[in-house]
Design a protein around this motif. Structure first.
Motif, short mmCIF file in Angstrom:
data_model
loop_
_atom_site.label_atom_id
_atom_site.label_comp_id
_atom_site.label_asym_id
_atom_site.label_seq_id
_atom_site.Cartn_x
_atom_site.Cartn_y
_atom_site.Cartn_z
N LEU A 90 0.83 -1.21 0.00
CA LEU A 90 0.00 0.00 0.00
C LEU A 90 0.87 1.26 0.00
N THR A 91 0.49 2.21 -0.85
CA THR A 91 1.16 3.52 -0.85
C THR A 91 0.21 4.62 -0.38
N TYR A 92 -1.11 4.37 -0.49
CA TYR A 92 -2.11 5.37 -0.10
C TYR A 92 -3.21 4.70 0.70
N LEU A 93 -3.53 5.29 1.87
CA LEU A 93 -4.56 4.72 2.74
C LEU A 93 -5.42 5.85 3.30
N ASN A 94 -6.73 5.76 3.04
CA ASN A 94 -7.67 6.77 3.53
C ASN A 94 -8.54 6.15 4.62
N LEU A 95 -8.35 6.62 5.85
CA LEU A 95 -9.13 6.14 7.00
C LEU A 95 -9.97 7.26 7.60
N SER A 96 -10.18 8.32 6.85
CA SER A 96 -10.93 9.46 7.38
C SER A 96 -12.36 9.07 7.74
N GLY A 97 -12.87 9.70 8.78
CA GLY A 97 -14.25 9.44 9.18
C GLY A 97 -14.45 8.11 9.89
N ASN A 98 -13.40 7.54 10.48
CA ASN A 98 -13.52 6.30 11.25
C ASN A 98 -13.38 6.59 12.76
N LYS A 99 -13.36 5.57 13.57
CA LYS A 99 -13.34 5.74 15.03
C LYS A 99 -11.93 5.50 15.59
N ILE A 100 -10.97 6.08 14.93
CA ILE A 100 -9.58 5.96 15.37
C ILE A 100 -9.28 7.09 16.35
N ALA A 108 0.05 0.08 14.17
CA ALA A 108 0.13 -1.14 13.36
C ALA A 108 0.51 -0.86 11.91
N LEU A 109 0.44 0.41 11.50
CA LEU A 109 0.77 0.76 10.11
C LEU A 109 2.27 0.91 9.90
N GLN A 110 3.04 0.75 10.95
CA GLN A 110 4.50 0.88 10.83
C GLN A 110 5.09 -0.13 9.86
N ASN A 111 4.43 -1.26 9.74
CA ASN A 111 4.96 -2.32 8.86
C ASN A 111 4.59 -2.11 7.39
N LEU A 112 3.81 -1.08 7.10
CA LEU A 112 3.51 -0.74 5.70
C LEU A 112 4.65 0.16 5.20
N LYS A 113 5.73 -0.46 4.79
CA LYS A 113 6.96 0.25 4.47
C LYS A 113 6.84 1.17 3.24
N SER A 114 5.87 0.89 2.38
CA SER A 114 5.72 1.69 1.16
C SER A 114 4.68 2.80 1.31
N LEU A 115 4.04 2.88 2.48
CA LEU A 115 2.97 3.86 2.69
C LEU A 115 3.51 5.29 2.61
N GLN A 116 2.95 6.07 1.71
CA GLN A 116 3.40 7.45 1.50
C GLN A 116 2.35 8.47 1.94
N SER A 117 1.08 8.11 1.79
CA SER A 117 0.01 9.06 2.09
C SER A 117 -1.04 8.42 2.98
N LEU A 118 -1.35 9.09 4.11
CA LEU A 118 -2.32 8.59 5.08
C LEU A 118 -3.31 9.70 5.41
N ASP A 119 -4.60 9.39 5.33
CA ASP A 119 -5.65 10.37 5.66
C ASP A 119 -6.41 9.90 6.89
N LEU A 120 -6.49 10.80 7.88
CA LEU A 120 -7.23 10.51 9.12
C LEU A 120 -8.22 11.64 9.43
N PHE A 121 -8.68 12.33 8.41
CA PHE A 121 -9.65 13.40 8.59
C PHE A 121 -10.85 12.90 9.40
N ASN A 122 -11.38 13.80 10.24
CA ASN A 122 -12.61 13.51 10.98
C ASN A 122 -12.51 12.26 11.86
N CYS A 123 -11.31 11.93 12.27
CA CYS A 123 -11.11 10.89 13.29
C CYS A 123 -10.74 11.61 14.59
#
Length: 237
Positions: A90-100, A108-123
């Motif tokens: 994964l390079t892009y993950l959108n988790l906005s609007g969740n209960k984080i 737990a996302l530390q092991n996603l070594k290729s992750l470049q973009s993360l969205d946590l809007f409205n969390c």
């Protein structure tokens, strides 16, 4: 519509291995779990499950080629460790609007070594003090958080990048501009032609007037000559 039926419809008589993009937004998951997806989706690169009622990712199948995952507006609060196991690229993950709520939820996302973009809007996690600094420190591989990097530079538009890479959309406008230029040239040509026609008409009228003037001049000359002959006759008499 439930998620499983929606996925079947999206296949459109194709095999799962032929699918590179899959969107099942606003369908309904069974008991908050992923359903209808299997390990057969080996070529899947983009998956969108927005607002489908997910509360767990435990049943997410192995998707080794998945690059972009949209999970906004669900009820996820944990089980994110599944992502590094099933979607390691994964390079892009959108988790906005969740209960984080806590940093421990995204650890737990530390092991996603290729992750470049993360969205946590409205969390709820975004209300934590030093939220951005803490996430960047926890996930050093992430370049963009909620659309901006650590220096508040906005992330580039991924769709625009795809278009530039394809080169197809760039060709479209160019073709349109060419058409417009051709039309303008045609219009200019038409106007020029009309002006030429007007010039020719004016020239023809001038020639006609000159011809008429010449005829009248010759007529007057003949009249004068005739008068001169009459005078000569009188003198002879």
């Amino acid at each position: 519509m439930d998620m499983k039926k929606r996925i079947t419809l999206e296949l459109r008589n194709r095999s799962p291995a032929e699918i590179a993009e899959l969107v099942v937004d606003n369908s309904r998951s069974a008991d908050g779990e992923v359903e209808g997806l299997t390990d057969a989706f080996t070529e899947l690169e983009f998956l969108s499950m927005v607002n489908v009622g997910l509360s767990s990712l435990a049943k997410l199948p192995s998707l080794p080629k998945l690059r972009k995952l949209e999970l906004s507006d669900n009820n996820l609060s944990g089980s994110l460790e599944t992502l590094s196991e099933k979607c390691p690229n994964l390079t892009y993950l959108n988790l906005s609007g969740n209960k984080i709520k806590e940093l421990s939820n995204v650890e737990a996302l530390q092991n996603l070594k290729s992750l470049q973009s993360l969205d946590l809007f409205n969390c709820e996690i975004t209300s934590l003090e030093d939220y951005r600094e803490s996430v960047f420190e926890l996930l050093p591989q992430v370049t963009y958080l909620d659309g901006f990097d650590q220096e508040d530079n906005e992330a580039p538009d991924s769709e625009a990048d795809d278009e530039d890479e394809d080169g197809e959309d760039g060709a479209g406008p160019t073709g349109d501009y060419d058409d417009e230029d051709d039309e303008e040239e045609d219009e200019d040509g038409s106007e020029g032609g009309e002006e030429d026609d007007d010039d020719e008409d004016d020239y023809a009228e001038e020639e006609e007037e000159e011809d008429q003037a010449g005829v009248q001049g010759q007529k007057r000359k003949r009249d004068v000559d005739d008068e001169g002959e009459d005078d000569d006759d009188d003198d002879d008499d």
